[in-house]
Design a protein around this motif. Structure first.
Motif, short mmCIF file in Angstrom:
data_model
loop_
_atom_site.label_atom_id
_atom_site.label_comp_id
_atom_site.label_asym_id
_atom_site.label_seq_id
_atom_site.Cartn_x
_atom_site.Cartn_y
_atom_site.Cartn_z
N GLY A 42 37.49 -49.14 -40.90
CA GLY A 42 38.49 -48.96 -41.84
C GLY A 42 37.70 -49.04 -43.31
N ILE A 43 38.60 -48.82 -44.26
CA ILE A 43 38.07 -49.08 -45.67
C ILE A 43 39.11 -49.71 -46.31
N HIS A 44 38.59 -50.82 -47.11
CA HIS A 44 39.64 -51.81 -47.35
C HIS A 44 40.53 -51.23 -48.41
N GLY A 45 41.84 -51.20 -48.16
CA GLY A 45 42.75 -50.92 -49.03
C GLY A 45 43.27 -49.44 -48.86
N VAL A 46 42.65 -48.62 -47.97
CA VAL A 46 42.76 -47.28 -47.70
C VAL A 46 43.25 -47.21 -46.20
N GLU A 47 44.59 -46.42 -45.70
CA GLU A 47 45.05 -46.27 -44.35
C GLU A 47 44.68 -45.14 -43.92
N LEU A 48 43.65 -45.21 -42.93
CA LEU A 48 42.95 -43.98 -42.08
C LEU A 48 43.89 -43.94 -40.92
N PRO A 49 43.76 -42.47 -40.20
CA PRO A 49 44.57 -42.25 -39.16
C PRO A 49 43.67 -42.83 -37.87
N ALA A 50 44.39 -42.96 -36.86
CA ALA A 50 43.59 -43.89 -35.76
C ALA A 50 42.71 -43.17 -35.24
N TRP A 51 42.54 -41.81 -35.39
CA TRP A 51 41.48 -41.12 -34.63
C TRP A 51 39.91 -41.17 -35.43
N HIS A 52 40.11 -41.58 -36.75
CA HIS A 52 38.91 -41.93 -37.47
C HIS A 52 38.12 -42.99 -36.81
N ARG A 53 38.54 -43.88 -36.12
CA ARG A 53 37.87 -44.91 -35.50
C ARG A 53 37.11 -44.33 -34.48
N GLU A 54 37.39 -43.55 -33.65
CA GLU A 54 36.79 -43.01 -32.62
C GLU A 54 35.68 -42.01 -33.29
N ILE A 55 35.94 -41.12 -34.30
CA ILE A 55 34.81 -40.70 -34.78
C ILE A 55 33.77 -41.41 -35.42
N GLY A 56 34.19 -42.39 -35.96
CA GLY A 56 33.22 -43.67 -36.44
C GLY A 56 32.30 -44.24 -35.41
N LEU A 57 33.11 -44.56 -34.18
CA LEU A 57 32.21 -45.26 -33.23
C LEU A 57 31.16 -44.23 -32.55
N GLY A 58 31.75 -42.84 -32.57
CA GLY A 58 30.72 -41.88 -32.06
C GLY A 58 29.50 -41.86 -33.11
N ALA A 59 29.70 -41.80 -34.27
CA ALA A 59 28.60 -41.53 -35.32
C ALA A 59 27.95 -42.90 -35.25
N ILE A 60 28.30 -43.88 -34.96
CA ILE A 60 27.65 -45.26 -34.78
C ILE A 60 26.65 -45.10 -33.61
N ALA A 61 27.21 -44.44 -32.52
CA ALA A 61 26.51 -44.43 -31.22
C ALA A 61 25.33 -43.54 -31.41
N LEU A 62 25.73 -42.33 -32.07
CA LEU A 62 24.52 -41.52 -31.96
C LEU A 62 23.57 -42.11 -32.84
N SER A 63 24.00 -42.91 -34.16
CA SER A 63 22.95 -43.53 -34.92
C SER A 63 21.94 -44.63 -34.31
N VAL A 64 22.56 -45.15 -33.17
CA VAL A 64 21.81 -46.37 -32.23
C VAL A 64 21.13 -45.31 -31.36
N LEU A 65 21.29 -44.32 -30.92
CA LEU A 65 20.40 -43.64 -29.99
C LEU A 65 19.10 -42.93 -30.91
#
Length: 115
Positions: A42-65
């Motif tokens: 999440g971004i401090h002070g910004v309300e994001l839809p719940a599905w943004h978290r999954e997309i973010g985790l996918g990007a992090i996982a790809l980064s780690v690979l």
């Protein structure tokens, strides 16, 4: 690579090009992490839809690979150049393409479903 490794030291231009390729993959990995961390946390002070978290985790996982695979790719390419054999196949372009395509498709589907 040290001088006690098998084969002969390749032309320095090829070694430097191989190193630049490694650094480009590391930059790509950092870019994916830079995209994923704010979405996942999440971004401090910004309300994001719940599905943004999954997309973010996918990007992090790809980064780690990508980062460790890039290092292994660099070592294998350097060794192949030292031994004068063909360069090994590189899985990174296919991995990145598939990963980004999946993240993009999930983003589209999630945005359409919730939007």
């Amino acid at each position: 690579m040290s001088d006690d490794e098998p084969g002969h030291e390749p032309d320095y231009r090829f070694s430097l090009a191989n190193e630049r390729t490694l650094l480009a993959w590391v930059r790509t990995s950092f870019g994916l992490a830079a995209l994923g961390i704010p979405l996942a946390g999440g971004i401090h002070g910004v309300e994001l839809p719940a599905w943004h978290r999954e997309i973010g985790l996918g990007a992090i996982a790809l980064s780690v690979l990508i980062a460790p695979i890039a290092y292994v790719r660099w070592r294998r390419a350097q060794e192949a150049m030292r031994l004068g054999v063909c360069l090994p196949r590189d899985p990174l372009p296919a991995l990145l393409t598939a990963g980004v395509a999946i993240l993009f498709a999930l983003t589209l589907v999630s945005g359409i479903v919730t939007g």
